[in-house]
Structures are given as C-alpha cells and as structure tokens.
Write an enzyme that holds these catalytic residues in place. Sequence first.
Site, PDB file in Angstrom:
ATOM      1  N   THR A  99       0.843  -1.293  -0.120  1.00 32.48           N
ATOM      2  CA  THR A  99       0.016  -0.075   0.156  1.00 32.48           C
ATOM      3  C   THR A  99       0.728   1.168   0.052  1.00 32.48           C
ATOM      4  OG1 THR A  99      -1.594  -1.007   1.361  1.00 32.48           O
ATOM      5  CG2 THR A  99      -1.717   1.186   1.427  1.00 32.48           C
ATOM      6  N   ARG A 140     -13.586  -8.525  -1.113  1.00 38.95           N
ATOM      7  CA  ARG A 140     -12.727  -8.265  -0.066  1.00 38.95           C
ATOM      8  C   ARG A 140     -12.479  -6.849  -0.152  1.00 38.95           C
ATOM      9  NH1 ARG A 140      -7.185  -6.622   0.942  1.00 38.95           N
ATOM     10  NH2 ARG A 140      -6.416  -7.703   2.604  1.00 38.95           N
ATOM     11  N   VAL A 141     -12.262  -6.332   1.239  1.00 37.76           N
ATOM     12  CA  VAL A 141     -11.930  -5.118   1.549  1.00 37.76           C
ATOM     13  C   VAL A 141     -10.951  -5.124   2.564  1.00 37.76           C
ATOM     14  CG1 VAL A 141     -12.476  -2.888   2.563  1.00 37.76           C
ATOM     15  CG2 VAL A 141     -14.187  -3.833   0.979  1.00 37.76           C
ATOM     16  N   GLY A 142      -9.705  -4.615   2.158  1.00 35.78           N
ATOM     17  CA  GLY A 142      -8.706  -4.494   3.085  1.00 35.78           C
ATOM     18  C   GLY A 142      -8.542  -3.400   4.132  1.00 35.78           C
ATOM     19  N   THR A 147       1.195  -0.728   6.301  1.00 31.17           N
ATOM     20  CA  THR A 147       1.139  -1.622   5.104  1.00 31.17           C
ATOM     21  C   THR A 147       1.261  -2.943   5.639  1.00 31.17           C
ATOM     22  OG1 THR A 147       2.380  -2.221   2.940  1.00 31.17           O
ATOM     23  CG2 THR A 147       3.572  -1.487   4.771  1.00 31.17           C
ATOM     24  N   GLY A 148       0.673  -4.095   4.885  1.00 29.76           N
ATOM     25  CA  GLY A 148       0.998  -5.385   5.219  1.00 29.76           C
ATOM     26  C   GLY A 148      -0.327  -6.124   5.191  1.00 29.76           C
ATOM     27  N   ASP A 149      -0.486  -7.067   6.182  1.00 28.21           N
ATOM     28  CA  ASP A 149      -1.579  -8.136   5.867  1.00 28.21           C
ATOM     29  C   ASP A 149      -2.893  -7.489   6.513  1.00 28.21           C
ATOM     30  OD1 ASP A 149      -3.607 -10.104   6.300  1.00 28.21           O
ATOM     31  OD2 ASP A 149      -1.922 -11.523   7.112  1.00 28.21           O
ATOM     32  N   GLY A 150      -3.645  -6.876   5.612  1.00 29.45           N
ATOM     33  CA  GLY A 150      -4.654  -5.795   6.046  1.00 29.45           C
ATOM     34  C   GLY A 150      -5.997  -6.850   6.604  1.00 29.45           C
TER      35      GLY A 150
HETATM   36  N1  ASP Z   1      -2.728  -3.549   3.445  1.00 29.72           N
HETATM   37  C1  ASP Z   1      -2.994  -3.854   2.179  1.00 29.72           C
HETATM   38  C2  ASP Z   1      -4.108  -4.904   2.064  1.00 29.72           C
HETATM   39  O1  ASP Z   1      -4.253  -5.781   2.896  1.00 29.72           O
HETATM   40  C3  ASP Z   1      -1.732  -4.489   1.375  1.00 29.72           C
HETATM   41  C4  ASP Z   1      -0.388  -4.281   1.851  1.00 29.72           C
HETATM   42  O2  ASP Z   1      -0.388  -3.101   2.424  1.00 29.72           O
HETATM   43  O3  ASP Z   1       0.478  -5.098   1.653  1.00 29.72           O
HETATM   44  O4  ASP Z   1      -5.019  -4.693   1.234  1.00 29.72           O
END
Ligand code: ASP
Length: 358
Positions: A223, A251-253, A274-277
């Site tokens: 992100t 799906r919504v992150g 950022t990451g596993d939303g």
């Molecule tokens: N956080 C984002 C999502 O899960 C992806 C990411 O930032 O790596 O949609």
Amino acid sequence: MRIFLLLLHASLVVAPGAALSSEPFPVVVSTWPFVEAVRAAWRVVTAGFSAIDAVVDGCSTCEELRCDGTVGPGGSPDENGETTLDALLMNGSTMEVGAVAAMRFVKDGIKAAKLVMEHTEHTLIVGEMASIFAISMGLHGPSNLSSPESLEKWIRWKRNSCQPNFRKNVIPTNSCGPYYLSDAASTLAKKSLGELGKNFPEYNMLVASKANYIPVGHLYHDTISMAVIDKAGRIAVGTSTNGATFKIPGRVGDGPIAGSSAYADDEVGACGATGDGDIMMRFLPCYQVVESMRRGMEPKLAAADAISRIARKYPNFVGAIFALNKNGVHAGACHGWTFQYSVRTSSMKEVEVFTVEP
Ligand code: ASP
C-alpha cells in the site's frame, strides 16, 4: 505549541537567508521506496498547497506509476482475475475522511476518496456503487483495470488449481471452487454415503480445516500510505492499494479503514501502515499509534507498541507502520518482513529511504 510553530514559520519566511534546515515543515513520509510519489507530494506542498493536495498528488503519482504493481490499476487480480481499488483520504485538521473500497472500473482511487470526503456526508462508498459515484462526479471510467501482467498472473494461478488462496474450512482444498463449507459438505457426503451404503474413508482427507495460506511477501501486496505536514502545520494522510493478490471478490482490506491503514490528527501527528490488512484492521494500529503519541510516547515506541500488539496475537502476521509526530519526528516498526519508508524534509536534499528490520 501550534501557535509557536506557526510564528516560527512566519519568522523564517520573512528572515532573508534563514536556513531552511531549521524549518520543521513541510514533511512528507510514505511507505516503501515510492520516491516519485514523495517527490510529487513534496513539489505540491513546497509550492504552498495544502497537505491534502500533496497527499492526493503523491498517491495519484503512485497509482499512475502502478508502484510495485500493487497500487493503482493492473495489479492484484482477485479470484475472478479482476483488479479493484481501495483508497482513503483523511484531513487531520477536521478529522474528515473519504474512502472507497473494492472500487471497480475507475483507476483514480485517491481522487475518488477525495470526492467522497469533499462532496458527500459519507465516509466510505464501496464496490460498483463507488465506481458509479466516482464517474458521476467526473472521474474517468468505466475502464478496464486489468493489465497483461495481472491477467498472466491470474491464468498461472488458475492453472495451479487456484493455489494459494484465502479460503479456509472449505472443500475442495486443493482445487478451484465452487467451495462448500466443510461441515455442510460432510453432512451431504454422509447422506449420500448412507444412500449408497458404501464406506467412504477417503472423504476425511477432503475435509480440511486448514487455510491455504497466502505467502504474504513484499510485492504480493503493498500500500502507499502517505502522511504530509504542510507549511501551516496541517496534517493529512492518504492510502491507495489494489489489495491482496487472489483475494475473494468483494474483499476490502485495511486500506480504506481510517485508523487502520492511516490516521492523522493535527494535535498529535500521523501514522501509515502496510501489510496483511485482513489482520491489521482488527487492531486499528494507526489509531493506536496516534493515541499513544497523544499520551506522550515517542514515535518509535508508539510504532513498535502497535506492531507488538498484533504480533502477540498473530505471531506470523506481516506488516509495518511509520509514525510521524506533529514536530516532524518519524520512526518505523515492522514484523515479518523488512520495511522501508521514504521521507522528505527541508533539511534533506533528496528523498531519503529508511530501512527498518523486524
Ligand atoms: N494492507 C494491504 C491490504 O491488505 C496490502 C499491503 O499493504 O500490503 O489490502
């Protein structure tokens, strides 16, 4: 303090030859080495425009460049091969938020979020209705958000029996859908077994309770989460992403969730994530960071604390955060991967990229 900083700013402007390095604002911070996005935001904010304008320009630049293939169109195909966008904009002066989620057919995620914030009383508009809203308000569309790369990735995934995926507790486990609840399937299977009067021990092998876990490495999902403090000390944050690769349609992150992917309050500072939303949004880590700073924590500790709250419950999660206080002090924290974030201040000649190890 704010008045003092504004006075300081004014005095620097009128003092000829005053060293800009002592000027705390503007500041631009972004997740990842999205250097062009930070440069774009910097140009806007140093020209005297607002933090909001700078965030929108910075995130739009990333959408146009398709940063890492995970921002803007052309990345992260879902199970149907479609790319959809999540984006958010937050004004830390007014606490107004505009966001779009799972938006189809429109490439301009952050601009759509701005339209929601500035031209509606709502905070979040989703899916095809977000597309219709954005187009009705003047954004270009409907457009095809797929790219040759995203379609190729999706075809390879289909050929690989739709593995890995985000399903759990369903059958089949090792092939494409349609998917069924393993319990319901179990009942059905038992019924048909009864009818057939046969033993069917292989069935147990089909009933899986384990998710086909997606390897969430860098470039599988990212992100742009950007924070800007403008010359007047106003703070804004914004995010844009096309989410997670092979997500379930709809799906919504965390990207469009205020307090999760980003948060700002002029009185305190800002945060970007950022990451596993799917996991991170359960903890509102950016709200946590800003509130921790409000209670006196330094940015570094606030970021580390927010990350550790998630890691305690989900030791395998992958994610990162930057924290920025209202004085321009910044720090990052991460878990499960090495994180980089980019910064531009008056005391820097160019955008600098900071690396944070887990
Ligand atoms: N956080 C984002 C999502 O899960 C992806 C990411 O930032 O790596 O949609």
